[in-house]
Write a protein that holds these residues in place. Structure first.
Motif, PDB file in Angstrom:
ATOM      1  N   ARG A 121     -23.800  -9.770 -27.254  1.00  0.00           N
ATOM      2  CA  ARG A 121     -23.520 -10.402 -25.784  1.00  0.00           C
ATOM      3  C   ARG A 121     -23.412 -11.881 -25.580  1.00  0.00           C
ATOM      4  O   ARG A 121     -21.714 -12.563 -24.995  1.00  0.00           O
ATOM      5  CB  ARG A 121     -23.721  -9.865 -24.684  1.00  0.00           C
ATOM      6  N   ALA A 122     -24.009 -12.578 -25.788  1.00  0.00           N
ATOM      7  CA  ALA A 122     -24.470 -13.981 -25.326  1.00  0.00           C
ATOM      8  C   ALA A 122     -23.670 -14.741 -25.683  1.00  0.00           C
ATOM      9  O   ALA A 122     -22.740 -15.660 -25.616  1.00  0.00           O
ATOM     10  CB  ALA A 122     -25.510 -14.134 -25.409  1.00  0.00           C
ATOM     11  N   LYS A 123     -23.682 -14.410 -27.303  1.00  0.00           N
ATOM     12  CA  LYS A 123     -23.045 -15.113 -29.022  1.00  0.00           C
ATOM     13  C   LYS A 123     -21.552 -15.019 -28.475  1.00  0.00           C
ATOM     14  O   LYS A 123     -20.835 -16.302 -28.128  1.00  0.00           O
ATOM     15  CB  LYS A 123     -22.882 -14.826 -29.575  1.00  0.00           C
ATOM     16  N   ALA A 124     -21.344 -13.756 -27.722  1.00  0.00           N
ATOM     17  CA  ALA A 124     -19.468 -13.581 -27.640  1.00  0.00           C
ATOM     18  C   ALA A 124     -19.020 -14.577 -26.316  1.00  0.00           C
ATOM     19  O   ALA A 124     -18.306 -15.607 -26.167  1.00  0.00           O
ATOM     20  CB  ALA A 124     -18.911 -12.346 -26.992  1.00  0.00           C
ATOM     21  N   ILE A 125     -19.631 -14.082 -24.884  1.00  0.00           N
ATOM     22  CA  ILE A 125     -19.607 -15.197 -24.005  1.00  0.00           C
ATOM     23  C   ILE A 125     -19.636 -16.725 -24.634  1.00  0.00           C
ATOM     24  O   ILE A 125     -18.481 -17.703 -23.949  1.00  0.00           O
ATOM     25  CB  ILE A 125     -20.715 -15.151 -22.505  1.00  0.00           C
ATOM     26  N   LYS A 126     -20.716 -17.431 -25.193  1.00  0.00           N
ATOM     27  CA  LYS A 126     -20.449 -18.650 -25.340  1.00  0.00           C
ATOM     28  C   LYS A 126     -19.543 -18.529 -26.317  1.00  0.00           C
ATOM     29  O   LYS A 126     -18.981 -20.150 -25.986  1.00  0.00           O
ATOM     30  CB  LYS A 126     -21.660 -18.755 -26.380  1.00  0.00           C
ATOM     31  N   SER A 127     -18.985 -18.202 -27.567  1.00  0.00           N
ATOM     32  CA  SER A 127     -17.931 -18.872 -28.289  1.00  0.00           C
ATOM     33  C   SER A 127     -16.711 -18.569 -26.819  1.00  0.00           C
ATOM     34  O   SER A 127     -15.682 -19.574 -27.094  1.00  0.00           O
ATOM     35  CB  SER A 127     -17.412 -17.326 -29.079  1.00  0.00           C
ATOM     36  N   ALA A 128     -16.099 -17.811 -26.284  1.00  0.00           N
ATOM     37  CA  ALA A 128     -15.538 -18.336 -25.226  1.00  0.00           C
ATOM     38  C   ALA A 128     -15.165 -19.369 -24.696  1.00  0.00           C
ATOM     39  O   ALA A 128     -14.631 -19.826 -23.831  1.00  0.00           O
ATOM     40  CB  ALA A 128     -15.603 -16.408 -24.623  1.00  0.00           C
ATOM     41  N   SER A 129     -16.283 -19.455 -23.843  1.00  0.00           N
ATOM     42  CA  SER A 129     -16.845 -20.722 -23.023  1.00  0.00           C
ATOM     43  C   SER A 129     -16.536 -21.999 -23.855  1.00  0.00           C
ATOM     44  O   SER A 129     -16.650 -23.453 -23.187  1.00  0.00           O
ATOM     45  CB  SER A 129     -18.371 -20.407 -22.702  1.00  0.00           C
ATOM     46  N   ALA A 130     -16.968 -21.553 -25.203  1.00  0.00           N
ATOM     47  CA  ALA A 130     -17.015 -23.522 -26.220  1.00  0.00           C
ATOM     48  C   ALA A 130     -15.286 -23.806 -26.093  1.00  0.00           C
ATOM     49  O   ALA A 130     -15.177 -24.230 -26.290  1.00  0.00           O
ATOM     50  CB  ALA A 130     -17.552 -23.351 -27.104  1.00  0.00           C
ATOM     51  N   PHE A 131     -14.697 -22.286 -26.224  1.00  0.00           N
ATOM     52  CA  PHE A 131     -13.289 -22.186 -27.031  1.00  0.00           C
ATOM     53  C   PHE A 131     -12.966 -23.151 -25.659  1.00  0.00           C
ATOM     54  O   PHE A 131     -11.629 -24.288 -25.203  1.00  0.00           O
ATOM     55  CB  PHE A 131     -12.660 -21.054 -26.746  1.00  0.00           C
ATOM     56  N   TYR A 132     -13.287 -22.492 -24.294  1.00  0.00           N
ATOM     57  CA  TYR A 132     -12.547 -22.919 -23.166  1.00  0.00           C
ATOM     58  C   TYR A 132     -12.399 -24.380 -22.828  1.00  0.00           C
ATOM     59  O   TYR A 132     -11.744 -25.091 -22.798  1.00  0.00           O
ATOM     60  CB  TYR A 132     -12.711 -22.403 -21.925  1.00  0.00           C
ATOM     61  N   ALA A 133     -13.893 -24.784 -23.215  1.00  0.00           N
ATOM     62  CA  ALA A 133     -14.174 -26.147 -23.082  1.00  0.00           C
ATOM     63  C   ALA A 133     -13.596 -27.369 -24.335  1.00  0.00           C
ATOM     64  O   ALA A 133     -12.459 -28.638 -23.790  1.00  0.00           O
ATOM     65  CB  ALA A 133     -15.772 -26.932 -23.650  1.00  0.00           C
ATOM     66  N   LYS A 134     -13.556 -26.731 -25.791  1.00  0.00           N
ATOM     67  CA  LYS A 134     -12.648 -27.166 -26.499  1.00  0.00           C
ATOM     68  C   LYS A 134     -10.672 -27.761 -25.849  1.00  0.00           C
ATOM     69  O   LYS A 134     -10.509 -28.513 -25.717  1.00  0.00           O
ATOM     70  CB  LYS A 134     -12.199 -26.454 -27.638  1.00  0.00           C
ATOM     71  N   LYS A 135     -10.418 -26.609 -24.888  1.00  0.00           N
ATOM     72  CA  LYS A 135      -8.355 -25.964 -24.590  1.00  0.00           C
ATOM     73  C   LYS A 135      -8.937 -27.398 -23.643  1.00  0.00           C
ATOM     74  O   LYS A 135      -7.834 -28.325 -23.123  1.00  0.00           O
ATOM     75  CB  LYS A 135      -8.758 -24.733 -24.031  1.00  0.00           C
ATOM     76  N   GLY A 136      -9.961 -27.707 -22.429  1.00  0.00           N
ATOM     77  CA  GLY A 136      -9.978 -28.194 -21.339  1.00  0.00           C
ATOM     78  C   GLY A 136     -10.417 -29.828 -21.307  1.00  0.00           C
ATOM     79  O   GLY A 136      -9.429 -30.597 -21.156  1.00  0.00           O
TER      80      GLY A 136
END
Length: 136
Positions: A121-136
Motif C-alpha cells: 500500500r505504501a509503495k503504491a502511494i509512493k509510486s503515484a506520488s512520485a509520478f505526480y512530482a515528475k509531472k508537475g
C-alpha cells in the motif's frame, strides 16, 4: 473515440473520465488497455494505475479490486483509491520507510501478511506520488 473510465470504491464513485491508454496494476503484473481491447475481467493488485488522455497522464494509487473492460468501457471496482495530487510526497516516503522496516521485522504468518500489505500500500502511494512530482 476513446475509452470511458469509471473508478468506483465502496464509499463513492471516485473518478470518471476519458482515456486513450490505461496501465493497470493486475495480480500478474502491469496490463495496458487501449481502444478496442478484448473484453476481460481481471483482478487488481495494490499498485499505481496510470491513465492517459491526449498528452496528459494521471496517476492513482489503487488498493486492489477488479477491472472490467468491454466495448471501450473500463470499470474499476477498487477497495480504495487515492489521486496522486492528494498525496503528500514526504509523508508517502516516510510511510514507505516505516512499512519496509515493519516488514523486515515481522515474525509469524499473520504479522508478515499484514506487514506485506502495508508495504504494498505504501509503495503504491509512493509510486503515484512520485509520478505526480515528475509531472508537475
Amino acid at each position: 473515440m476513446s475509452l470511458q473510465v469509471s473508478i468506483l470504491t465502496p464509499e463513492r464513485p471516485f473518478w470518471n473520465g476519458q482515456a486513450e491508454e490505461i496501465i493497470l496494476p493486475t495480480e500478474t503484473g502491469e496490463m495496458g488497455i487501449l481502444k478496442n481491447h478484448a473484453p476481460i475481467i481481471t483482478g487488481l493488485d495494490v499498485g499505481a494505475m496510470l491513465i492517459r488522455y491526449k498528452d496528459q497522464w494521471n496517476a492513482f494509487a489503487i488498493m486492489g479490486g477488479f477491472a472490467l473492460v468491454k466495448q471501450n468501457v473500463v470499470t474499476i471496482l477498487a477497495n480504495n483509491a487515492l489521486a496522486c495530487e492528494t498525496i503528500d510526497p514526504e509523508e508517502a516516503n516516510n510511510a514507505l520507510q516505516t512499512a519496509k522496516m515493519s516488514l523486515e521485522k515481522a515474525e509469524g504468518i499473520k504479522e508478515k501478511v499484514e506487514a506485506n500489505f502495508a508495504y504494498k500500500r505504501a509503495k503504491a502511494i509512493k509510486s503515484a506520488s512520485a509520478f505526480y512530482a515528475k509531472k508537475g
